[in-house]
Design a protein around this motif. Structure first.
Motif, PDB file in Angstrom:
ATOM      1  N   ARG A   1       0.815  -1.210   0.000  1.00 19.29           N
ATOM      2  CA  ARG A   1       0.000   0.000   0.000  1.00 19.29           C
ATOM      3  C   ARG A   1       0.855   1.268   0.000  1.00 19.29           C
ATOM      4  NH1 ARG A   1      -4.888  -0.710  -2.069  1.00 19.29           N
ATOM      5  NH2 ARG A   1      -5.817  -2.613  -1.242  1.00 19.29           N
ATOM      6  N   PHE A   2       2.107   1.136   0.399  1.00 20.45           N
ATOM      7  CA  PHE A   2       2.997   2.289   0.361  1.00 20.45           C
ATOM      8  C   PHE A   2       3.483   2.480  -1.069  1.00 20.45           C
ATOM      9  CE2 PHE A   2       3.281   1.163   4.855  1.00 20.45           C
ATOM     10  CZ  PHE A   2       3.220   2.408   5.458  1.00 20.45           C
ATOM     11  N   GLY A   3       3.270   3.688  -1.597  1.00 17.30           N
ATOM     12  CA  GLY A   3       3.688   3.937  -2.966  1.00 17.30           C
ATOM     13  C   GLY A   3       5.200   3.914  -3.128  1.00 17.30           C
ATOM     14  N   LEU A   4       5.897   4.544  -2.201  1.00 17.53           N
ATOM     15  CA  LEU A   4       7.344   4.676  -2.294  1.00 17.53           C
ATOM     16  C   LEU A   4       8.003   4.121  -1.034  1.00 17.53           C
ATOM     17  CD1 LEU A   4       7.478   8.393  -3.543  1.00 17.53           C
ATOM     18  CD2 LEU A   4       7.405   6.313  -4.945  1.00 17.53           C
ATOM     19  N   SER A   5       9.236   3.683  -1.181  1.00 19.05           N
ATOM     20  CA  SER A   5      10.016   3.265  -0.009  1.00 19.05           C
ATOM     21  C   SER A   5      11.420   3.846  -0.115  1.00 19.05           C
ATOM     22  CB  SER A   5      10.080   1.735   0.102  1.00 19.05           C
ATOM     23  OG  SER A   5      10.920   1.195  -0.904  1.00 19.05           O
ATOM     24  N   VAL A   6      11.964   4.201   1.023  1.00 19.50           N
ATOM     25  CA  VAL A   6      13.320   4.756   1.046  1.00 19.50           C
ATOM     26  C   VAL A   6      14.121   4.066   2.149  1.00 19.50           C
ATOM     27  CG1 VAL A   6      12.584   6.996   0.180  1.00 19.50           C
ATOM     28  CG2 VAL A   6      12.682   6.617   2.627  1.00 19.50           C
ATOM     29  N   GLU A   7      15.405   4.116   2.003  1.00 16.68           N
ATOM     30  CA  GLU A   7      16.309   3.539   2.996  1.00 16.68           C
ATOM     31  C   GLU A   7      17.187   4.655   3.553  1.00 16.68           C
ATOM     32  OE1 GLU A   7      18.386   0.606   0.750  1.00 16.68           O
ATOM     33  OE2 GLU A   7      16.700  -0.816   0.730  1.00 16.68           O
ATOM     34  N   VAL A   8      17.185   4.815   4.858  1.00 14.59           N
ATOM     35  CA  VAL A   8      18.009   5.850   5.483  1.00 14.59           C
ATOM     36  C   VAL A   8      19.005   5.184   6.426  1.00 14.59           C
ATOM     37  CG1 VAL A   8      16.262   7.644   5.304  1.00 14.59           C
ATOM     38  CG2 VAL A   8      16.319   6.208   7.329  1.00 14.59           C
ATOM     39  N   ARG A   9      20.175   5.728   6.465  1.00 13.73           N
ATOM     40  CA  ARG A   9      21.233   5.201   7.320  1.00 13.73           C
ATOM     41  C   ARG A   9      21.878   6.332   8.102  1.00 13.73           C
ATOM     42  NH1 ARG A   9      18.869   1.391   6.494  1.00 13.73           N
ATOM     43  NH2 ARG A   9      19.428  -0.547   5.416  1.00 13.73           N
ATOM     44  N   THR A  10      22.473   5.993   9.223  1.00  9.89           N
ATOM     45  CA  THR A  10      23.217   6.978  10.001  1.00  9.89           C
ATOM     46  C   THR A  10      24.375   7.499   9.164  1.00  9.89           C
ATOM     47  OG1 THR A  10      22.673   5.785  12.044  1.00  9.89           O
ATOM     48  CG2 THR A  10      24.499   7.382  12.135  1.00  9.89           C
ATOM     49  N   PRO A  11      24.501   8.830   9.003  1.00  9.41           N
ATOM     50  CA  PRO A  11      25.579   9.377   8.164  1.00  9.41           C
ATOM     51  C   PRO A  11      26.955   8.915   8.639  1.00  9.41           C
ATOM     52  CG  PRO A  11      24.007  11.085   8.762  1.00  9.41           C
ATOM     53  CD  PRO A  11      23.659   9.884   9.582  1.00  9.41           C
ATOM     54  N   GLN A  12      27.810   8.562   7.681  1.00 17.16           N
ATOM     55  CA  GLN A  12      29.169   8.129   8.000  1.00 17.16           C
ATOM     56  C   GLN A  12      30.209   9.196   7.653  1.00 17.16           C
ATOM     57  OE1 GLN A  12      29.711   5.206   9.698  1.00 17.16           O
ATOM     58  NE2 GLN A  12      27.456   5.299   9.741  1.00 17.16           N
ATOM     59  N   ASP A  13      29.745  10.305   7.088  1.00 18.57           N
ATOM     60  CA  ASP A  13      30.650  11.414   6.764  1.00 18.57           C
ATOM     61  C   ASP A  13      30.804  12.311   7.988  1.00 18.57           C
ATOM     62  OD1 ASP A  13      32.039  13.128   4.585  1.00 18.57           O
ATOM     63  OD2 ASP A  13      30.643  14.514   5.559  1.00 18.57           O
ATOM     64  N   LEU A  14      32.038  12.533   8.438  1.00 15.60           N
ATOM     65  CA  LEU A  14      32.292  13.284   9.664  1.00 15.60           C
ATOM     66  C   LEU A  14      31.772  14.713   9.562  1.00 15.60           C
ATOM     67  CD1 LEU A  14      33.524  13.509  12.470  1.00 15.60           C
ATOM     68  CD2 LEU A  14      35.729  14.038  11.387  1.00 15.60           C
ATOM     69  N   ALA A  15      32.054  15.380   8.443  1.00 18.66           N
ATOM     70  CA  ALA A  15      31.634  16.771   8.287  1.00 18.66           C
ATOM     71  C   ALA A  15      30.110  16.890   8.320  1.00 18.66           C
ATOM     72  CB  ALA A  15      32.176  17.335   6.980  1.00 18.66           C
ATOM     73  N   GLN A  16      29.432  15.920   7.732  1.00 17.43           N
ATOM     74  CA  GLN A  16      27.972  15.941   7.723  1.00 17.43           C
ATOM     75  C   GLN A  16      27.410  15.755   9.125  1.00 17.43           C
ATOM     76  OE1 GLN A  16      25.411  12.736   5.799  1.00 17.43           O
ATOM     77  NE2 GLN A  16      25.258  14.324   4.245  1.00 17.43           N
ATOM     78  N   ARG A  17      28.013  14.867   9.886  1.00 11.33           N
ATOM     79  CA  ARG A  17      27.545  14.634  11.255  1.00 11.33           C
ATOM     80  C   ARG A  17      27.743  15.879  12.123  1.00 11.33           C
ATOM     81  NH1 ARG A  17      27.990   8.380  12.387  1.00 11.33           N
ATOM     82  NH2 ARG A  17      27.672   8.973  14.551  1.00 11.33           N
ATOM     83  N   VAL A  18      28.866  16.549  11.946  1.00  7.81           N
ATOM     84  CA  VAL A  18      29.132  17.766  12.711  1.00  7.81           C
ATOM     85  C   VAL A  18      28.124  18.853  12.346  1.00  7.81           C
ATOM     86  CG1 VAL A  18      30.780  19.647  13.079  1.00  7.81           C
ATOM     87  CG2 VAL A  18      31.576  17.272  13.058  1.00  7.81           C
TER      88      VAL A  18
END
Length: 324
Positions: A177-194
């Motif tokens: 029933r869900f039209g779309l699905s996405v996968e999210v993960r904890t960011p592994q890029d240091l600059a992005q996490r900061v």
């Protein structure tokens, strides 16, 4: 105050899926698989808060009495422990039988009408609640019946679910029933996490100042959504693009035709977001993983994930077209 949608760092696939669902709610909502604490509910709340107010009579269902003016787009969180009465609503039989009044207490489905219904850890939802959601998602209407009395009300909403597959499988009937699905993960890029830490910290300490910093970007996103909503019905889909969508679904073995319909609608919504009057092959390529990855059968002879299978199929189809 909600965290600005435009200020969310990364998670581009999730944000794109939410924008597509906002442009065309018929696509059927978004299922988000992935780690906890990756901004899933934050993104949905932010999008709901960003969208313009809607006519009161189109948002939520109270007791059938007319309402005037506009209200914010509804955002309703359905908790795992919610009872059936809290989800679908309750009829006051004593009042109905004694006073002859059909007294109805609206539930979460009624409140979500015209907006978003968010379910965290939807894969852990009780089966009878899943069955209720399937019925309402298919009909766009909620029916409450008790001892020969019944109440019907509209319940059309964008269904957003999230969950971690490692904690339990999602029933195929609900997943479809869900039209779309996405996968999210904890960011592994240091600059992005900061950068995420900096933005979250400032929002917590100075929410109004932080929101003002992103106001221009938010207005730009809102204009993009509004323009896409106005244009999406007029976006054309050439036969060559329809053939690409169908060939892709056949190659990857997507069950039924729902995947193809979702792929077409999603590509059209994406084209509208891009300001294009016609769907191109690139739009199919961009939305294919979102529309199809949760519709593929598990292949015991192929250890690669669904996304990799779709990307490989797209590449093979492109090579065949070049060779033809």
């Amino acid at each position: 105050m909600s965290f600005p949608f435009s200020a969310i760092v990364g998670q581009d696939e999730m944000k794109l899926a939410l924008l597509i669902a906002a442009v065309d709610p018929r696509i059927g909502g978004v299922m988000v698989f992935g780690d906890r604490g990756t901004g899933k509910s934050t993104a949905v709340r932010a999008l709901a808060a960003l969208l313009p107010p809607v006519p009161a009579e189109q948002a939520g269902y109270q007791d059938g009495s007319p309402r005037k003016g506009t209200v914010p787009v509804p955002f309703v969180d359905l908790p795992l422990g919610a009872t059936e009465d809290r989800v679908v609503g309750a009829l006051d039989l004593e009042r109905a039988l004694g006073a002859g009044i059909k007294a109805f207490e609206p539930g979460l489905l009624a409140r979500a009408n015209g907006g978003f219904l968010y379910i965290d850890e939807v894969n852990l939802l009780e089966d009878h609640i899943v069955d209720l959601l399937l019925d309402v998602a298919a009909s766009g209407e909620n029916v409450v019946e008790r001892e020969g009395l019944s109440v019907r009300h509209p319940a059309r909403f964008v269904l957003i679910g999230s969950g971690n597959p490692e904690e339990g499988e999602l029933r195929p009937q609900l997943l479809d029933r869900f039209g779309l699905s996405v996968e999210v993960r904890t960011p592994q890029d240091l600059a992005q996490r900061v950068e995420i830490l900096k933005r979250c910290d400032r929002f917590e300490r100075e929410p109004e100042a932080f929101a003002e910093t992103w106001r221009r970007a938010e207005r730009k996103t809102l204009k993009r959504i509004a323009a896409a909503r106005a244009a999406v019905a007029g976006v054309t889909v050439p036969d060559a693009v329809l053939m690409l969508a169908s060939r892709l679904c056949m190659v990857v073995g997507a069950d039924g035709l729902r995947g193809e319909l979702t792929l077409m609608r999603s590509a059209r919504a994406l084209a509208a977001l891009d300001g294009a009057g016609e769907v191109a092959a690139q739009h199919i390529t961009r939305v294919a993983p979102l529309a199809l990855r949760h519709r593929l059968r598990r292949n015991v002879l192929d250890e690669t994930g669904s996304t990799a299978r779709i990307e490989r199929a797209l590449l093979d189809l492109a090579k065949k077209d070049l060779a033809a």
